[in-house]
Scaffold this motif. Sequence first.
Motif, PDB file in Angstrom:
ATOM      1  N   PHE A   1      42.500  79.834  84.310  1.00  0.00           N
ATOM      2  CA  PHE A   1      43.016  80.691  83.244  1.00  0.00           C
ATOM      3  C   PHE A   1      42.836  80.024  81.886  1.00  0.00           C
ATOM      4  O   PHE A   1      42.913  78.809  81.759  1.00  0.00           O
ATOM      5  CB  PHE A   1      44.505  80.954  83.442  1.00  0.00           C
TER       6      PHE A   1
ATOM      7  N   ALA B   1      65.315  77.585  85.467  1.00  0.00           N
ATOM      8  CA  ALA B   1      64.360  77.696  84.369  1.00  0.00           C
ATOM      9  C   ALA B   1      63.126  78.393  84.920  1.00  0.00           C
ATOM     10  O   ALA B   1      62.565  78.003  85.931  1.00  0.00           O
ATOM     11  CB  ALA B   1      63.992  76.324  83.828  1.00  0.00           C
ATOM     12  N   GLU B   2      62.756  79.432  84.235  1.00  0.00           N
ATOM     13  CA  GLU B   2      61.656  80.271  84.698  1.00  0.00           C
ATOM     14  C   GLU B   2      60.530  80.138  83.677  1.00  0.00           C
ATOM     15  O   GLU B   2      60.749  80.349  82.487  1.00  0.00           O
ATOM     16  CB  GLU B   2      62.190  81.708  84.745  1.00  0.00           C
ATOM     17  N   VAL B   3      59.367  79.749  84.143  1.00  0.00           N
ATOM     18  CA  VAL B   3      58.251  79.576  83.221  1.00  0.00           C
ATOM     19  C   VAL B   3      57.162  80.591  83.545  1.00  0.00           C
ATOM     20  O   VAL B   3      56.760  80.717  84.700  1.00  0.00           O
ATOM     21  CB  VAL B   3      57.673  78.153  83.291  1.00  0.00           C
ATOM     22  N   THR B   4      56.731  81.303  82.541  1.00  0.00           N
ATOM     23  CA  THR B   4      55.611  82.223  82.725  1.00  0.00           C
ATOM     24  C   THR B   4      54.512  81.858  81.744  1.00  0.00           C
ATOM     25  O   THR B   4      54.741  81.803  80.535  1.00  0.00           O
ATOM     26  CB  THR B   4      56.050  83.684  82.498  1.00  0.00           C
ATOM     27  N   TYR B   5      53.347  81.592  82.274  1.00  0.00           N
ATOM     28  CA  TYR B   5      52.181  81.305  81.440  1.00  0.00           C
ATOM     29  C   TYR B   5      51.404  82.596  81.255  1.00  0.00           C
ATOM     30  O   TYR B   5      51.273  83.390  82.181  1.00  0.00           O
ATOM     31  CB  TYR B   5      51.285  80.265  82.110  1.00  0.00           C
ATOM     32  N   TRP B   6      50.902  82.785  80.060  1.00  0.00           N
ATOM     33  CA  TRP B   6      50.106  83.977  79.770  1.00  0.00           C
ATOM     34  C   TRP B   6      48.722  83.552  79.306  1.00  0.00           C
ATOM     35  O   TRP B   6      48.582  82.616  78.530  1.00  0.00           O
ATOM     36  CB  TRP B   6      50.778  84.819  78.675  1.00  0.00           C
TER      37      TRP B   6
ATOM     38  N   ALA C   1      46.833  90.249  86.629  1.00  0.00           N
ATOM     39  CA  ALA C   1      46.828  89.465  87.861  1.00  0.00           C
ATOM     40  C   ALA C   1      47.846  88.334  87.746  1.00  0.00           C
ATOM     41  O   ALA C   1      48.043  87.775  86.662  1.00  0.00           O
ATOM     42  CB  ALA C   1      45.433  88.883  88.100  1.00  0.00           C
TER      43      ALA C   1
ATOM     44  N   ALA D   1      56.995  90.585  81.945  1.00  0.00           N
ATOM     45  CA  ALA D   1      57.030  91.603  80.898  1.00  0.00           C
ATOM     46  C   ALA D   1      55.843  92.540  81.033  1.00  0.00           C
ATOM     47  O   ALA D   1      54.712  92.109  81.211  1.00  0.00           O
ATOM     48  CB  ALA D   1      57.024  90.937  79.524  1.00  0.00           C
ATOM     49  N   GLY D   2      56.113  93.816  80.990  1.00  0.00           N
ATOM     50  CA  GLY D   2      55.039  94.797  81.005  1.00  0.00           C
ATOM     51  C   GLY D   2      54.569  95.231  82.370  1.00  0.00           C
ATOM     52  O   GLY D   2      53.729  96.115  82.488  1.00  0.00           O
TER      53      GLY D   2
ATOM     54  N   ILE E   1      51.488  82.447  86.458  1.00  0.00           N
ATOM     55  CA  ILE E   1      50.554  82.628  85.365  1.00  0.00           C
ATOM     56  C   ILE E   1      50.035  84.046  85.455  1.00  0.00           C
ATOM     57  O   ILE E   1      49.637  84.504  86.518  1.00  0.00           O
ATOM     58  CB  ILE E   1      49.425  81.570  85.438  1.00  0.00           C
ATOM     59  N   VAL E   2      50.114  84.761  84.358  1.00  0.00           N
ATOM     60  CA  VAL E   2      49.818  86.183  84.350  1.00  0.00           C
ATOM     61  C   VAL E   2      48.657  86.455  83.401  1.00  0.00           C
ATOM     62  O   VAL E   2      48.630  85.947  82.272  1.00  0.00           O
ATOM     63  CB  VAL E   2      51.041  87.005  83.888  1.00  0.00           C
ATOM     64  N   CYS E   3      47.709  87.238  83.855  1.00  0.00           N
ATOM     65  CA  CYS E   3      46.589  87.601  82.990  1.00  0.00           C
ATOM     66  C   CYS E   3      47.020  88.720  82.048  1.00  0.00           C
ATOM     67  O   CYS E   3      47.511  89.758  82.490  1.00  0.00           O
ATOM     68  CB  CYS E   3      45.381  88.048  83.814  1.00  0.00           C
TER      69      CYS E   3
ATOM     70  N   ALA F   1      49.864  81.098  76.139  1.00  0.00           N
ATOM     71  CA  ALA F   1      51.287  80.981  75.821  1.00  0.00           C
ATOM     72  C   ALA F   1      52.078  80.579  77.053  1.00  0.00           C
ATOM     73  O   ALA F   1      51.681  80.871  78.181  1.00  0.00           O
ATOM     74  CB  ALA F   1      51.807  82.312  75.287  1.00  0.00           C
ATOM     75  N   ALA F   2      53.158  79.884  76.808  1.00  0.00           N
ATOM     76  CA  ALA F   2      54.089  79.551  77.881  1.00  0.00           C
ATOM     77  C   ALA F   2      55.458  80.052  77.453  1.00  0.00           C
ATOM     78  O   ALA F   2      55.939  79.767  76.360  1.00  0.00           O
ATOM     79  CB  ALA F   2      54.120  78.048  78.119  1.00  0.00           C
ATOM     80  N   GLU F   3      56.036  80.813  78.330  1.00  0.00           N
ATOM     81  CA  GLU F   3      57.301  81.463  78.022  1.00  0.00           C
ATOM     82  C   GLU F   3      58.342  80.881  78.967  1.00  0.00           C
ATOM     83  O   GLU F   3      58.156  80.884  80.181  1.00  0.00           O
ATOM     84  CB  GLU F   3      57.107  82.956  78.296  1.00  0.00           C
TER      85      GLU F   3
ATOM     86  N   GLU G   1      61.351  90.497  77.144  1.00  0.00           N
ATOM     87  CA  GLU G   1      61.747  91.377  78.247  1.00  0.00           C
ATOM     88  C   GLU G   1      62.321  90.576  79.403  1.00  0.00           C
ATOM     89  O   GLU G   1      61.660  90.379  80.415  1.00  0.00           O
ATOM     90  CB  GLU G   1      60.547  92.195  78.727  1.00  0.00           C
TER      91      GLU G   1
ATOM     92  N   THR H   1      62.285  80.899  80.218  1.00  0.00           N
ATOM     93  CA  THR H   1      63.586  81.565  80.206  1.00  0.00           C
ATOM     94  C   THR H   1      64.560  80.769  81.064  1.00  0.00           C
ATOM     95  O   THR H   1      64.290  80.520  82.246  1.00  0.00           O
ATOM     96  CB  THR H   1      63.487  83.001  80.746  1.00  0.00           C
ATOM     97  N   TYR H   2      65.632  80.357  80.458  1.00  0.00           N
ATOM     98  CA  TYR H   2      66.682  79.660  81.191  1.00  0.00           C
ATOM     99  C   TYR H   2      67.729  80.672  81.615  1.00  0.00           C
ATOM    100  O   TYR H   2      68.051  81.599  80.854  1.00  0.00           O
ATOM    101  CB  TYR H   2      67.337  78.602  80.299  1.00  0.00           C
TER     102      TYR H   2
ATOM    103  N   GLU I   1      59.735  89.582  87.530  1.00  0.00           N
ATOM    104  CA  GLU I   1      59.580  90.732  86.635  1.00  0.00           C
ATOM    105  C   GLU I   1      58.874  90.336  85.356  1.00  0.00           C
ATOM    106  O   GLU I   1      59.500  90.197  84.319  1.00  0.00           O
ATOM    107  CB  GLU I   1      60.950  91.340  86.323  1.00  0.00           C
TER     108      GLU I   1
ATOM    109  N   HIS J   1      49.269  84.670  89.485  1.00  0.00           N
ATOM    110  CA  HIS J   1      49.075  83.576  90.430  1.00  0.00           C
ATOM    111  C   HIS J   1      50.235  82.606  90.339  1.00  0.00           C
ATOM    112  O   HIS J   1      50.883  82.501  89.309  1.00  0.00           O
ATOM    113  CB  HIS J   1      47.757  82.845  90.138  1.00  0.00           C
ATOM    114  N   ASP J   2      50.443  81.899  91.442  1.00  0.00           N
ATOM    115  CA  ASP J   2      51.461  80.861  91.441  1.00  0.00           C
ATOM    116  C   ASP J   2      50.930  79.618  90.750  1.00  0.00           C
ATOM    117  O   ASP J   2      49.752  79.292  90.857  1.00  0.00           O
ATOM    118  CB  ASP J   2      51.826  80.479  92.886  1.00  0.00           C
TER     119      ASP J   2
END
Lengths: 166, 166
Positions: free
Chosen positions: B137, A142-147, A115, A91-92, A108-110, B141-143, B89, B145-146, A89, A117-118
Amino acid sequence: MTTIDSSSDHAGPGLAAADSESLAGIIRSAGLKVTAPRLAVLRALTAAPHSNADALFGVVHAGLPGTSLQAVYGVLASFGSAGLVRKIEPAGSPALFERRVGDNHHHIVCTRCHAVHDVDCAVGHAPCLEPADALGFDVRAAEVTYWGLCVQCQLETASQLETSHP
Amino acid sequence: MTTIDSSSDHAGPGLAAADSESLAGIIRSAGLKVTAPRLAVLRALTAAPHSNADALFGVVHAGLPGTSLQAVYGVLASFGSAGLVRKIEPAGSPALFERRVGDNHHHIVCTRCHAVHDVDCAVGHAPCLEPADALGFDVRAAEVTYWGLCVQCQLETASQLETSHP
DNA sequence: GCAGTTGTTTTGATTAATTCAAAACAATTC
DNA sequence: GAATTGTTTTGAATTAATCAAAACAACTGC
């Protein structure tokens, strides 16, 4: 409504029978009943990972009219608790689903086109899994999301800048 | 409750005038007009970080009846683009807001009660900021969440287990 | 193969969180 | 102190997702 038949001496939809067979096996092995909507969702999700419920519904409904959006949500929920799919999920965005489960990978989210990608772990093993101070929490994941900007959007924003130059 | 008043020649709301004064300064410095709803939201968010719009509305509306939920959303949106607050979020929760911005910190979320706490970088500097393969990419930013159980929920689940023992 | 049981899907409604738009209003600027 | 600009209210709409009951279909054992 169509029935599901995996026996080989049968002239059903014909296309991608082996595919359906293996997908059916995956569903059955997870302890779930094999149904047409479930096969369709699993196939759609294989073809297009990081799809949302609505997008999956579009694909599934095209090949299997009469399937409801609620059915797709139901299928995804059962797949989720069976460990067959993972829900992310960002953000946005509405919730996205993927079949790649069990491994430790991130996304990684654009920021422009959304878009997804893993990406594999930054560190190679459990990434960042130890926060500086866990505050007594029993940390399980631990969840990492790159933007950032995807290649396409980098190009498009660059050419836009160029166009708007005086 | 004790009154804190530093601007002596001023007969405003009286309560926490110095507080309001500094909050007003923060809002004004961000290039925004200072209004009662904005002061109230900023104060509420200072008292309870990681609040959602509805919770903030509850607090703000109590002290400033007539304030609408939409006003809170509006305030948060303007604060967001002014860089005064950050929106997070976490999956499964409505959007939360915090005043701690500009630093590189992350969050730990309780899977049971959804409590959220700040955690500093795992690594000390930009954490995990380089994915294994960024796929072209332009990562900005890298986000992180634990997810885990907070102390309270660890205790509660433990005692529940105990109770349900044969 | 066929009937029963259990689980799935459809149908229809409902909720939660958020956003949109126009009119009323208030804070800063002149 | 009046004009201007931006903010808030009011009211409605949207999106994503969930709930519940009835209709239906897949697997179990016969």
